[in-house]
Write a protein that holds these residues in place. Structure first.
Motif, mmCIF file in Angstrom:
data_model
loop_
_atom_site.group_PDB
_atom_site.id
_atom_site.type_symbol
_atom_site.label_atom_id
_atom_site.label_comp_id
_atom_site.label_asym_id
_atom_site.label_seq_id
_atom_site.Cartn_x
_atom_site.Cartn_y
_atom_site.Cartn_z
ATOM 1 N N VAL A 197 24.034 56.088 20.048
ATOM 2 C CA VAL A 197 24.205 54.630 20.181
ATOM 3 C C VAL A 197 25.067 54.110 19.035
ATOM 4 O O VAL A 197 25.288 54.829 18.046
ATOM 5 C CB VAL A 197 22.835 53.896 20.166
ATOM 6 N N ASN A 198 25.534 52.871 19.145
ATOM 7 C CA ASN A 198 26.213 52.243 18.013
ATOM 8 C C ASN A 198 25.184 52.028 16.911
ATOM 9 O O ASN A 198 24.049 51.636 17.184
ATOM 10 C CB ASN A 198 26.781 50.881 18.405
ATOM 11 N N THR A 199 25.579 52.257 15.663
ATOM 12 C CA THR A 199 24.629 52.094 14.557
ATOM 13 C C THR A 199 24.067 50.668 14.534
ATOM 14 O O THR A 199 22.907 50.463 14.181
ATOM 15 C CB THR A 199 25.308 52.461 13.229
ATOM 16 N N SER A 200 24.877 49.703 14.985
ATOM 17 C CA SER A 200 24.374 48.319 15.003
ATOM 18 C C SER A 200 23.210 48.142 15.988
ATOM 19 O O SER A 200 22.454 47.184 15.880
ATOM 20 C CB SER A 200 25.517 47.358 15.346
ATOM 21 N N ASP A 201 23.045 49.053 16.928
ATOM 22 C CA ASP A 201 21.928 48.983 17.885
ATOM 23 C C ASP A 201 20.759 49.885 17.496
ATOM 24 O O ASP A 201 19.759 49.945 18.210
ATOM 25 C CB ASP A 201 22.402 49.408 19.292
ATOM 26 N N LYS A 202 20.899 50.596 16.372
ATOM 27 C CA LYS A 202 19.898 51.614 16.038
ATOM 28 C C LYS A 202 18.498 51.027 15.872
ATOM 29 O O LYS A 202 17.522 51.524 16.454
ATOM 30 C CB LYS A 202 20.309 52.330 14.744
ATOM 31 N N LYS A 203 18.410 49.962 15.078
ATOM 32 C CA LYS A 203 17.091 49.406 14.772
ATOM 33 C C LYS A 203 16.395 48.941 16.057
ATOM 34 O O LYS A 203 15.220 49.250 16.287
ATOM 35 C CB LYS A 203 17.251 48.238 13.788
ATOM 36 N N ALA A 204 17.161 48.237 16.913
ATOM 37 C CA ALA A 204 16.583 47.753 18.173
ATOM 38 C C ALA A 204 16.138 48.935 19.035
ATOM 39 O O ALA A 204 15.079 48.891 19.673
ATOM 40 C CB ALA A 204 17.614 46.913 18.920
ATOM 41 N N ALA A 205 16.915 50.016 19.030
ATOM 42 C CA ALA A 205 16.562 51.188 19.838
ATOM 43 C C ALA A 205 15.277 51.830 19.322
ATOM 44 O O ALA A 205 14.386 52.182 20.097
ATOM 45 C CB ALA A 205 17.714 52.193 19.819
ATOM 46 N N LEU A 206 15.171 51.965 18.001
ATOM 47 C CA LEU A 206 13.963 52.581 17.418
ATOM 48 C C LEU A 206 12.735 51.740 17.747
ATOM 49 O O LEU A 206 11.667 52.265 18.081
ATOM 50 C CB LEU A 206 14.109 52.716 15.894
ATOM 51 N N GLN A 207 12.895 50.414 17.651
ATOM 52 C CA GLN A 207 11.754 49.529 17.929
ATOM 53 C C GLN A 207 11.355 49.581 19.397
ATOM 54 O O GLN A 207 10.176 49.672 19.726
ATOM 55 C CB GLN A 207 12.090 48.100 17.507
ATOM 56 N N ALA A 208 12.366 49.555 20.293
ATOM 57 C CA ALA A 208 12.064 49.583 21.728
ATOM 58 C C ALA A 208 11.349 50.880 22.090
ATOM 59 O O ALA A 208 10.373 50.890 22.840
ATOM 60 C CB ALA A 208 13.363 49.454 22.526
ATOM 61 N N LEU A 209 11.813 52.003 21.528
ATOM 62 C CA LEU A 209 11.170 53.291 21.815
ATOM 63 C C LEU A 209 9.744 53.293 21.282
ATOM 64 O O LEU A 209 8.828 53.819 21.909
ATOM 65 C CB LEU A 209 11.969 54.433 21.186
ATOM 66 N N ASN A 210 9.549 52.697 20.109
ATOM 67 C CA ASN A 210 8.210 52.662 19.522
ATOM 68 C C ASN A 210 7.233 51.933 20.438
ATOM 69 O O ASN A 210 6.107 52.375 20.651
ATOM 70 C CB ASN A 210 8.267 51.952 18.165
ATOM 71 N N GLU A 211 7.710 50.814 20.986
ATOM 72 C CA GLU A 211 6.820 50.016 21.850
ATOM 73 C C GLU A 211 6.482 50.746 23.142
ATOM 74 O O GLU A 211 5.341 50.745 23.580
ATOM 75 C CB GLU A 211 7.487 48.682 22.193
ATOM 76 N N LYS A 212 7.480 51.405 23.751
ATOM 77 C CA LYS A 212 7.258 52.001 25.071
ATOM 78 C C LYS A 212 6.643 53.401 25.032
ATOM 79 O O LYS A 212 5.980 53.815 25.969
ATOM 80 C CB LYS A 212 8.586 52.048 25.851
ATOM 81 N N LEU A 213 6.887 54.146 23.933
ATOM 82 C CA LEU A 213 6.472 55.558 23.942
ATOM 83 C C LEU A 213 5.118 55.805 23.296
ATOM 84 O O LEU A 213 4.461 56.805 23.579
ATOM 85 C CB LEU A 213 7.516 56.432 23.242
ATOM 86 N N PHE A 214 4.690 54.912 22.387
ATOM 87 C CA PHE A 214 3.446 55.218 21.663
ATOM 88 C C PHE A 214 2.365 54.195 21.983
ATOM 89 O O PHE A 214 2.618 53.016 22.071
ATOM 90 C CB PHE A 214 3.700 55.287 20.154
#
Ligand code: ADP
Ligand code: ASP
Ligand code: MG
Length: 436
Positions: free
Chosen positions: A419-436
């Motif tokens: 992903v673009n580094t500018s989207d990294k934080k949002a991606a990590l947060q979204a994965l955290n919410e949906k996967l755990f």
């Protein structure tokens, strides 16, 4: 024998060094690997940069700042005048050496010698502290046994032989202290194992001495399921397999140096991650046991560059991939992710020193596009059954994030997206919410 490594924060002040002395005071023999006190290596990098740019005044300012911090630490660290004097003399001699470069010639070769001062100082100060407290200890200089070869890979045979010799030469001790991070290269010059390299030292030392366990003591209670610097509500994992931990370390979990798991895995030595600030916390045990199925953790690696080679005519011809890979091999540039289509192949790298030469070579085979400022998000776990819909869950979580590349099926332990580094934080947060 066990190996205990304490990172920068863990030895970052006089008080912390006292706590570490307490933690290593049990009777079983051990090798203690220390980093530089926190902030020191960054300051030394800045000093070297000033010197390189011939800004000797800027360098001297920084040197004096850092020197003052160390004099203050020494005053607080020791009780007796005898050890306060020894500590000051030690600091003086290391800083006289660093200052000498503001007078003499400075080249890129001296930079590594300057960076090594942090670990040389922290280990010497800690050795004095144990002596003052009457704990039997010996310093074994990393520069006498830690060596990398001409490809910058650790020379395992040399390390084992010389480490064991160094230990044998000392009489039986409770604590053997050595420097993390620093080493010599194949020319015998001072070099290092790259930033964060003390973890790597610890596992190379563990493998070299056939340790029963390698402990990495840091400022957090083990490997968390996501990057705590970007995501809230992460939690520590009590167990990981070597393969899972290696993927997380390689793909950006800063708690471990990217290469630090392999030597432990090859020697089958368990690695335990522990918190110096909270020694009673369970931490994370990394071992050969594979454990349960499912998604375990997420990490992200920055400064990724994507290279796309487009060629309608050549691509499907056999031998094309070999030619592409040979170019990267020629310039010693590792490839992380790769995807192909009918008309193009895309791959990612994180070392760009030789990028312009690589592009020049690749252009013989097609048009080349370069994309920078990208991050690899890596989801790690034990994906035994492909049928469980892991990919679906991951992509569902990322539905609002533009994805540049996907890698799935390379191993049973890793699904990666670019992903673009500018989207990294949002991606990590979204994965955290949906996967755990
Ligand atoms: P040390 O100086 O002890 O080597 P580091 O700063 O290199 O410590 O590594 C510890 C840091 O790694 C933690 O403070 C944390 O911010 C960061 N980190 C990044 N990802 C993770 C993760 N998945 N689990 C735990 N810590 C992580
Ligand atoms: N002192 C070195 C660094 O800051 C090595 C380490 O801390 O592991 O990168
Ligand atoms: Mg570290």
């Amino acid at each position: 024998m066990i190996v205990l490594k304490f990172g920068g924060t863990s030895v970052g002040s006089a008080q912390r060094m006292h706590e570490v002395a307490q933690l290593v005071s049990f009777s079983e023999p051990k090798i203690v690997v220390l980093s530089a006190m926190s902030g020191t290596t960054n300051s030394l990098v800045e000093i070297a940069n000033y010197l390189y740019k011939k800004n000797n005044e800027g360098a001297l300012d920084q040197i004096l700042n850092l020197e003052k911090k160390y004099f203050d630490t020494v005053n607080e660290l020791y009780k007796t005048d005898e050890f306060k004097a020894k500590g000051k003399e030690l600091i003086q001699s290391h800083f006289n050496y660093i200052k000498s470069f503001t007078q003499d010639m400075f080249t890129i070769y001296e930079e590594k010698a300057i960076l090594a001062q942090g670990e040389l100082i922290s280990t010497a100060l800690f050795h004095f502290l144990l002596q003052e407290q009457g704990i039997k200890s010996a310093l074994i200089p990393a520069l006498n046994f830690m060596r990398i070869d001409k490809d910058n890979e650790p020379d395992l045979f040399y390390i084992r032989e010389n480490l064991q010799r160094e230990v044998k030469e000392q009489e039986q001790q409770s604590v053997y202290i050595t420097q993390g991070f620093i080493c010599r290269n194949s020319y015998g010059e001072i070099d290092n194992l790259k930033r964060g390299g003390s973890d790597y030292t610890a596992s190379l030392v563990g493998a070299g001495i056939n340790a029963d366990e390698i402990q990495i003591w840091t400022d957090i209670d083990g490997m968390h399921n996501n990057d705590p610097r970007y995501v809230e509500n992460t939690h520590p994992l009590s167990h990981l397999s070597f393969d899972e931990a290696a993927e997380l370390a390689y793909f950006g979990a800063k708690i471990l140096h990217p290469s630090s798991i392999l030597p432990a895995k090859l020697a089958n030595i368990p690695v335990r991650l522990k918190n110096t600030m909270q020694p009673e916390a369970e931490g994370t045990l990394i071992s050969s046991i594979t454990g349960t199925e499912g998604i375990k953790a997420i990490a992200a690696k920055d400064d990724i560059t994507a290279v796309k080679i487009k060629s309608g005519r050549m691509l499907l011809a056999y031998g094309f991939m070999r030619k592409v890979f040979e170019i990267f091999e020629m310039y010693k540039t590792p490839i992380d992710m790769i995807t192909t289509s009918e008309v193009a192949v895309s791959l990612t790298i994180d070392e760009t020193q030789n990028l312009s030469k690589i592009v020049e070579e690749l252009q013989k085979y097609g048009s080349v596009e370069i994309d920078e400022n990208l991050s690899i998000i890596c989801v790690v776990g034990n994906f035994i059954a492909e049928s469980k819909g892991y990919a679906l869950k991951i992509f569902d979580a990322l539905q609002d994030i533009p994805i540049r590349m996907i890698s799935y099926g390379g191993s049973k332990h890793n699904v990666s997206v670019l992903v673009n580094t500018s989207d990294k934080k949002a991606a990590l947060q979204a994965l955290n919410e949906k996967l755990f």
